[in-house]
Design a protein around this motif. Structure first.
Motif, PDB file in Angstrom:
ATOM      1  N   GLY A  37       0.801  -1.222   0.000  1.00  0.00           N
ATOM      2  CA  GLY A  37       0.000   0.000   0.000  1.00  0.00           C
ATOM      3  C   GLY A  37       0.829   1.265   0.000  1.00  0.00           C
ATOM      4  N   GLY A  39      -7.231   8.027  -1.155  1.00  0.00           N
ATOM      5  CA  GLY A  39      -6.045   7.178  -1.149  1.00  0.00           C
ATOM      6  C   GLY A  39      -5.568   6.823  -2.545  1.00  0.00           C
ATOM      7  N   PRO A  42      -5.135   2.885  -3.783  1.00  0.00           N
ATOM      8  CA  PRO A  42      -4.157   3.132  -2.722  1.00  0.00           C
ATOM      9  C   PRO A  42      -2.862   2.322  -2.867  1.00  0.00           C
ATOM     10  CG  PRO A  42      -6.331   2.838  -1.785  1.00  0.00           C
ATOM     11  CD  PRO A  42      -6.417   2.429  -3.237  1.00  0.00           C
ATOM     12  N   LYS A  71      -0.965   4.293   0.926  1.00  0.00           N
ATOM     13  CA  LYS A  71      -2.056   5.156   1.396  1.00  0.00           C
ATOM     14  C   LYS A  71      -1.561   6.473   1.964  1.00  0.00           C
ATOM     15  CE  LYS A  71      -5.495   1.642   2.265  1.00  0.00           C
ATOM     16  NZ  LYS A  71      -6.383   1.012   3.216  1.00  0.00           N
ATOM     17  N   THR A  72      -0.449   6.452   2.686  1.00  0.00           N
ATOM     18  CA  THR A  72       0.089   7.695   3.225  1.00  0.00           C
ATOM     19  C   THR A  72       1.317   8.088   2.422  1.00  0.00           C
ATOM     20  OG1 THR A  72       1.633   6.699   4.803  1.00  0.00           O
ATOM     21  CG2 THR A  72      -0.668   6.999   5.546  1.00  0.00           C
TER      22      THR A  72
END
Length: 158
Positions: free
Chosen positions: A28, A102, A134, A30-31
């Motif tokens: 991922g 995301g 994401p 996502k951030t």
């Protein structure tokens, strides 16, 4: 490739003639920190697509992963008070952009929203942005970001 990432690749090719070399990371992205770690770049090279409500308007703010949106500065840019600025909810993000939180790319949005971009991007040769999910990202240059998103580069960041 995830069907949504493939959809983005097709849309950006058809709309802009840009061939997005999409990379997917199962862990991922996502951030901004997750994305930078997966890609192996500086967190500042990550393009965060932040969807905001500014008064009655939906605005997309392309922020460097190292920065945060300054709501007072963003409000001032549109002539509204800071208390009239807030993050858009998940349904508003989906409605305005056509993408889920995301995975919002900096281009190929469902509606014509104003797009602002962080001047920090000009300090890098390459930057990375979400490609529809994401887990999917693509590399681009600040020049390509200008072409794809036609943003107004302004400093509305903390």
């Amino acid at each position: 490739m995830h069907p949504t990432a493939r959809q983005f690749a097709t849309q950006v090719q058809e709309a802009h003639g840009f061939e997005a070399a999409i990379e997917e990371f199962p862990e991922g992205t996502k951030t901004a920190s997750d994305a930078a770690a997966a890609i192996g770049c500086d967190v500042a090279q990550i393009v965060k697509s932040i969807v905001m409500r500014v008064g009655d308007e939906t605005v997309i703010v392309l922020t460097s992963g190292a920065n945060r949106v300054d709501e007072a500065a963003l409000g001032a840019e549109f002539g509204v008070e800071a208390d009239a600025v807030q993050s858009a909810g998940a349904s508003e993000v989906k409605r305005a952009t056509g993408w889920s939180i995301g995975g919002v790319p900096p281009t190929c949005h469902a509606t014509e929203c104003p797009v602002l971009a962080d001047p920090t991007f000009d300090t890098f040769e390459e930057i990375w942005a979400a490609a529809g999910t994401p887990e999917a990202v693509f590399r681009l240059t600040p020049s390509a970001l200008r072409t794809l998103s036609d943003p107004r580069f302004v400093d509305v960041f903390e």
